[in-house]
Design an enzyme around this catalytic site. Structure first.
Site, PDB file in Angstrom:
ATOM      1  N   GLU A 155       0.819  -1.222   0.000  1.00  0.00           N
ATOM      2  CA  GLU A 155       0.000   0.000   0.000  1.00  0.00           C
ATOM      3  C   GLU A 155       0.849   1.265   0.000  1.00  0.00           C
ATOM      4  O   GLU A 155       0.816   2.061   0.953  1.00  0.00           O
ATOM      5  CB  GLU A 155      -0.955  -0.013   1.180  1.00  0.00           C
ATOM      6  CG  GLU A 155      -1.999  -1.101   1.080  1.00  0.00           C
ATOM      7  CD  GLU A 155      -3.089  -0.990   2.144  1.00  0.00           C
ATOM      8  OE1 GLU A 155      -2.847  -0.374   3.192  1.00  0.00           O
ATOM      9  OE2 GLU A 155      -4.187  -1.538   1.923  1.00  0.00           O
ATOM     10  N   GLU A 319      -6.456  -7.929  -0.635  1.00  0.00           N
ATOM     11  CA  GLU A 319      -6.813  -8.009   0.787  1.00  0.00           C
ATOM     12  C   GLU A 319      -8.296  -7.729   0.955  1.00  0.00           C
ATOM     13  O   GLU A 319      -8.853  -6.873   0.253  1.00  0.00           O
ATOM     14  CB  GLU A 319      -6.074  -6.944   1.609  1.00  0.00           C
ATOM     15  CG  GLU A 319      -4.605  -7.149   1.790  1.00  0.00           C
ATOM     16  CD  GLU A 319      -3.994  -6.027   2.645  1.00  0.00           C
ATOM     17  OE1 GLU A 319      -4.714  -5.398   3.440  1.00  0.00           O
ATOM     18  OE2 GLU A 319      -2.799  -5.779   2.480  1.00  0.00           O
TER      19      GLU A 319
HETATM   20  C1  GAL Z   1      -4.318  -2.806   5.067  1.00  0.00           C
HETATM   21  C2  GAL Z   1      -2.885  -3.277   5.219  1.00  0.00           C
HETATM   22  C3  GAL Z   1      -2.816  -4.596   5.958  1.00  0.00           C
HETATM   23  C4  GAL Z   1      -3.668  -4.563   7.193  1.00  0.00           C
HETATM   24  C5  GAL Z   1      -5.073  -4.173   6.821  1.00  0.00           C
HETATM   25  C6  GAL Z   1      -6.035  -4.120   7.969  1.00  0.00           C
HETATM   26  O1  GAL Z   1      -4.388  -1.450   4.766  1.00  0.00           O
HETATM   27  O2  GAL Z   1      -2.287  -3.423   3.959  1.00  0.00           O
HETATM   28  O3  GAL Z   1      -1.469  -4.885   6.274  1.00  0.00           O
HETATM   29  O4  GAL Z   1      -3.123  -3.661   8.111  1.00  0.00           O
HETATM   30  O5  GAL Z   1      -5.056  -2.885   6.235  1.00  0.00           O
HETATM   31  O6  GAL Z   1      -7.327  -3.802   7.526  1.00  0.00           O
END
Ligand code: GAL
Length: 684
Positions: A155, A319
């Site tokens: 990110e 994710e």
């Molecule tokens: C994202 C991040 C992850 C985790 C996640 C939690 O922004 O890439 O590592 O922290 O949020 O929602």
């Protein structure tokens, strides 16, 4: 760049971020993981994302043994891994011995070691170290049969204001303005408040300590931050391209949260050119008290189409959470069925994966209560695990009719992040009511409700494949883009724009002499004034005999060639045109002068869909909240029918289709339970 198929063995990817480095002291957990991975029907794991401290515990002393074992375990169950480069977080020894890697914030305060995503993009040492690390990873794992792709850092975002970054900013400006301060001062409107620059060294990045009144500079800084971030990324991927030219590269993009609109810290339209596969992290705020499920679903759809359109090819959901997050104001669990539905929606809009953050819930630190596949109970019998496994099984069964299938749209909506930056910076209009991203989502929603696919494109995208082009609130509009819009309409395209469009050029300087000539010609109007309303102010516009409410913005227009389709009912511009249509050469152009409500948009866009003969992939009658989206392959398409409401819905299918999971032939009435999805196939 060659188009790379996201998955190379026709499997939909299911799995997610796996952080075994948090569990190296728990060998039984690591063993258990593999069993649970099989039970959850998962097949793909992103590893090493934040593992730098485990991979290089001391400067220049590397340890890959633990990672070798993890990879072998994943491989032993037929799984694949996405290898992350660990630059998103660095070990403490590095901050201790090489403090130049620490970021300096906009207040010029050096940050302490802590958190993550806080390294300086200019640091020579950090650049050298990331290359060394990536070289080692590529040498060791580049030929591994289970390696699927590279995941660069995590990110990307943020900015650094240290001396090196200031120097790089100045060099970037020198290059942009041909070493000519006169050019820069003109572009930045330097004479304003005596901001004329007479020496490059006077230039400092924008800071809350000074007044950020020089909008041209703010804009250039944002462009520079994108450039600098991409430059850092390119430095990271150099050894990977050299050593593993056939392994695709991605980095995980995101949305602006919690608003859930396009990301504004970087210009993704530029970054997208540098990656092989788009991937993004979606954390939709399901079940909030702010909006109904269907409205949020249409905004999720918008973002998916945004990411699909970046390369016009399937993307990865890198994710997501199977249950809840830990950073919303209220972290509500996904209700039963929502995980399946929300995941199916990602596939429907072009994702070839459902990946989670994270595989196993951490035991300590800030994410110990963030949703994960494996909970602290280590059980495969809890609700979340079972829903994940159910989804995984369905994805295995659906792979053949989803992987490689494309999306295709006749409508394009333009999102321009540079315009977003400039509009947000503008001291004017309503400071809290601009809402560019949300406005685009509102226009998009009307097509979503009609199951008409829409591409969310950038100003660099070719417009000619589309029948309808939507450019709401395109505040910053260059002559080049105006000419492009003009050519599109000349050739028979239909364009729709709104209030606040076309007020400044690409340097954020207002256009002189009123609206740009091509815009006046195309739209047949000229905006004279933009009136801004207090939250309690209202006006209305009468269109086809019905009055629709106006809030926030109303443009006073001068008619040139266009016809008026609706006028204001109140105020000093009562009875003047608020909504216009112009026929220009072979095409048409609509100008919506006021911020009108959903009822208006629904009527207006439904008509446009009819007159342009736009048809959904599947003819069906249903209530609002049901979404039908398709992915196409040669001669066939896979159609997702999704119920984004809390009630059962009966659809009337006007054509026959076959259920992909049960082979049942469907036609006529179809019952969908709350949150239910059916995936069907149609021959074309
Ligand atoms: C994202 C991040 C992850 C985790 C996640 C939690 O922004 O890439 O590592 O922290 O949020 O929602």
């Amino acid at each position: 760049m060659k188009k790379i198929k996201v998955t190379d063995d026709n499997r939909l990817l299911h799995g997610g971020d796996y952080n075994p480095d948090q569990w190296l002291d728990y060998p039984d957990i690591l063993k258990e993981d593999v069993e649970l991975m099989k039970a959850a029907h998962t097949n793909t794991f992103s590893i090493g994302i934040f593992a730098w401290a485990a991979l290089e515990p001391e400067e220049d002393k590397y340890d890959f043994d633990w990672l070798d074992k993890v990879i072998e375990r994943i491989h032993s169950i037929g799984g694949r891994f996405i290898m992350a480069t660990p630059s998103g977080a660095r070990p403490a020894w590095m901050s201790q011995h090489h403090p130049e890697v620490l970021r300096v914030d906009a207040y010029r305060r050096k940050q302490l070691h802590g958190a993550r995503h806080n390294h300086c993009f200019s640091s020579e040492y950090y650049r050298k170290k990331t290359q060394e690390m990536n070289t080692k990873l590529a040498e060791r794992y580049g030929d591994h049969p289970a390696l699927l792709m590279w995941h660069i850092s995590n990110e990307f975002g943020g900015e650094c204001h240290c001396d090196s970054c200031q120097n790089n900013f100045r060099e970037w400006l020198k290059n942009k303005y041909n070493n000519d301060l006169k050019e820069l001062n003109h572009s930045w409107w330097g004479a304003f408040w005596s901001h004329t620059i007479t020496d490059w060294e006077q230039i400092e990045s924008p800071s809350p300590i000074g007044e950020n009144a020089v909008h041209g500079m703010n804009l250039d800084w944002r462009r520079f931050v994108t450039h600098q971030t991409i430059d850092f990324y390119k430095n990271e991927i150099k050894p990977l391209r050299e050593l593993t030219p056939d392994v695709p590269i991605t980095t995980n993009f995101m949305s602006d949260n919690p608003e859930f609109v396009p990301f504004t810290a970087l210009d993704y339209s530029q970054f997208a050119k540098e990656v092989d596969v788009i991937s993004w992290d979606a954390y939709a705020p399901w079940h909030t008290d702010q909006e109904d499920t269907a409205t949020l679903a249409s905004r999720v759809a918008f973002l998916n189409d945004h990411f699909y359109s970046m390369k016009n090819q399937p993307f990865l959901l890198m994710e997501s959470t199977p249950s809840l997050v830990n950073w919303h104001d209220v972290n509500k669990a996904k209700r039963p069925g929502m995980h399946f539905l929300s995941s199916m929606q990602m596939l429907a809009h072009g994702s070839d994966s459902i990946l989670y953050f994270q595989w196993r819930k951490s035991r300590g630190s800030s994410e110990k209560f963030h949703g994960a596949v494996v909970d602290h109970d280590r059980s495969k019998d809890n609700r979340v695990f079972k829903e994940v496994a159910q989804l995984g099984k369905a994805m295995e069964d659906l792979s053949d009719c989803v992987v490689g299938y494309q999306r295709k749209a006749d409508v394009g909506i333009l999102y321009d992040v540079e315009s977003d930056w400039a509009l947000n910076d503008a001291q004017g209009f309503g400071l809290k009511t601009k809402k560019y991203g949300e406005t685009l989502q509102k226009h998009y929603q009307m097509f979503w409700e009609n199951n008409i696919p829409v591409d969310v494109i950038s100003k660099e995208t070719a417009f000619d494949p589309y029948k309808i082009l939507l450019i709401p609130m395109l505040y910053m509009l260059s002559e080049e883009t105006a000419e492009k819009i003009s050519a599109f309409v000349k050739n028979g395209g239909t364009v729709v724009t709104t209030y606040i469009t076309g007020l400044v050029d690409e340097a954020d300087l207002t256009h002189m002499g009123g609206w740009l000539k091509p815009l006046k010609e195309v739209f047949g109007v000229e905006p004279l004034e933009t009136d801004t309303y207090y939250p309690s102010d209202r006006n209305s516009v009468v269109y086809n005999g019905k009055a629709y409410e106006v809030r926030d913005y109303a443009t006073v227009l001068k008619l040139l060639e266009a016809e008026s389709l609706g006028s204001y009912e109140e105020d000093f511009y009562k009875d003047t045109p608020a909504l216009t249509k112009n026929t220009y050469e072979k095409g048409q152009a609509f100008y919506i002068g006021a911020r009108l409500n959903d009822d208006f948009h629904r009527v207006f866009y439904n008509e446009l869909i009819k007159t342009h003969d736009l048809k959904p992939a599947l003819e069906a009658k249903h209530n609002r909240g049901v979404s039908i989206q398709a992915r196409k392959a040669e001669g066939k398409q896979t159609i997702f029918i999704m119920n984004f409401t809390e009630e059962s819905q009966t659809l009337l299918l006007l054509e026959e289709v076959t259920d992909c999971l049960t082979d049942e032939v469907l036609g006529g009435a179809l019952e969908l339970a709350p949150y239910e999805t059916r995936v069907v196939e149609k021959r074309i």
